[in-house]
Scaffold this motif. Sequence first.
Motif, mmCIF file in Angstrom:
data_model
loop_
_atom_site.group_PDB
_atom_site.id
_atom_site.type_symbol
_atom_site.label_atom_id
_atom_site.label_comp_id
_atom_site.label_asym_id
_atom_site.label_seq_id
_atom_site.Cartn_x
_atom_site.Cartn_y
_atom_site.Cartn_z
ATOM 1 N N VAL A 30 49.925 39.854 39.500
ATOM 2 C CA VAL A 30 50.868 39.060 38.623
ATOM 3 C C VAL A 30 51.211 37.764 38.998
ATOM 4 C CG1 VAL A 30 53.053 39.530 37.210
ATOM 5 C CG2 VAL A 30 51.551 41.290 37.475
ATOM 6 N N LEU A 64 47.592 47.510 34.347
ATOM 7 C CA LEU A 64 46.962 46.015 34.395
ATOM 8 C C LEU A 64 46.653 45.854 32.742
ATOM 9 C CD1 LEU A 64 46.146 44.627 36.452
ATOM 10 C CD2 LEU A 64 43.742 44.950 36.058
ATOM 11 N N CYS A 65 46.487 47.034 32.018
ATOM 12 C CA CYS A 65 45.995 46.603 30.728
ATOM 13 C C CYS A 65 47.269 46.489 29.752
ATOM 14 C CB CYS A 65 45.219 47.900 29.973
ATOM 15 S SG CYS A 65 43.804 47.975 30.462
ATOM 16 N N VAL A 86 40.231 40.014 34.004
ATOM 17 C CA VAL A 86 41.714 39.965 33.673
ATOM 18 C C VAL A 86 42.115 38.458 33.282
ATOM 19 C CG1 VAL A 86 43.641 40.925 34.498
ATOM 20 C CG2 VAL A 86 41.765 41.972 34.986
ATOM 21 N N THR A 87 42.939 38.648 32.455
ATOM 22 C CA THR A 87 43.551 36.916 32.074
ATOM 23 C C THR A 87 44.920 37.323 31.656
ATOM 24 O OG1 THR A 87 42.688 36.909 29.844
ATOM 25 C CG2 THR A 87 41.348 35.848 31.555
ATOM 26 N N VAL A 88 45.706 36.153 31.675
ATOM 27 C CA VAL A 88 47.116 36.466 31.312
ATOM 28 C C VAL A 88 47.226 36.288 29.768
ATOM 29 C CG1 VAL A 88 49.407 35.053 30.950
ATOM 30 C CG2 VAL A 88 48.026 35.115 33.313
ATOM 31 N N ARG A 89 48.199 37.090 29.144
ATOM 32 C CA ARG A 89 48.192 37.052 27.723
ATOM 33 C C ARG A 89 48.846 35.587 27.277
ATOM 34 N NH1 ARG A 89 50.196 43.110 27.023
ATOM 35 N NH2 ARG A 89 48.129 43.998 27.022
ATOM 36 N N CYS A 139 48.131 35.356 38.957
ATOM 37 C CA CYS A 139 47.392 35.563 37.742
ATOM 38 C C CYS A 139 48.084 34.419 36.752
ATOM 39 C CB CYS A 139 46.993 36.512 37.221
ATOM 40 S SG CYS A 139 45.408 36.828 36.747
ATOM 41 N N ILE A 152 49.704 44.833 31.057
ATOM 42 C CA ILE A 152 50.154 43.301 31.360
ATOM 43 C C ILE A 152 49.297 42.407 30.771
ATOM 44 C CG2 ILE A 152 50.949 41.996 33.217
ATOM 45 C CD1 ILE A 152 51.635 44.521 34.856
ATOM 46 N N PHE A 153 48.129 42.502 31.016
ATOM 47 C CA PHE A 153 47.027 41.408 30.786
ATOM 48 C C PHE A 153 46.011 41.833 29.714
ATOM 49 C CE2 PHE A 153 47.954 41.112 35.601
ATOM 50 C CZ PHE A 153 48.312 39.943 35.472
ATOM 51 N N ASN A 154 45.358 40.666 29.495
ATOM 52 C CA ASN A 154 44.163 40.692 28.680
ATOM 53 C C ASN A 154 43.020 41.537 29.529
ATOM 54 O OD1 ASN A 154 45.014 40.020 26.103
ATOM 55 N ND2 ASN A 154 44.392 37.806 26.635
ATOM 56 N N THR A 155 42.293 42.675 29.090
ATOM 57 C CA THR A 155 41.490 43.196 30.068
ATOM 58 C C THR A 155 40.276 43.607 29.474
ATOM 59 O OG1 THR A 155 43.545 44.181 31.458
ATOM 60 C CG2 THR A 155 41.424 44.980 31.989
#
Length: 221
Positions: A167, A194-195, A216-219, A170, A197-200
Amino acid sequence: SLTGSPVTLKILQNWVPRVSHYFDKEHYTYVGHQIVIQESIEHFGAVVWPGALALSQYLESNQEQFNLKDKKVLEIGAGTGLLSIVACILGAHVTATDLPEVLENLSYNISRNTQNMNMHKPEVRKLVWGEGLNEDFPVSTYHYDFILATDVVYHHAALDPLLATMVYFCKPGTVLLWANKFRFSTDYEFLEKLCNIFNTTVLAEFPESNVKLLKVTVREN
């Protein structure tokens, strides 16, 4: 929630078995370079795990999709350094990190395999998950295009600090590529967190090795 339909791949036998008195050296070939890795039986982090092979292979095969040239790349839990070496060969500015007791072997492998090559000189640094991140990697100075992590999730007590570390690093614009052998319920529980918190996205699966490769990327709000 997971998005995308992953490709199904097989980890190729990219290493060359050698008849040798040294049982601790593995020979691999990626991106046209032979890479010699010294393993150590003393630490988990000093053996090449399947996730590193899977992600090394994927980055080699998908250079247009994930162009590492001149990008800032951080590997967490770099272990023997194989993946960091591959990222260097692909032209990245690499910072390879791991626990203090792993750094000597990690530094040895990275310097041995990247010296005399026309590439950005990689850096090896201590990083204990969840500890001293603001002091050692202040946000004002350190921004990474890619975070690489392979087989960092297994049966250990540091999963919450690992998640906090992901976190922390990223940021918007950062891509985290995480390859892991899924063995335990704890692995899936970590994936679920992880899912949340983030786009996965699952990019690839290697069914023979039980390895999944995730992007994995930040929403974006």
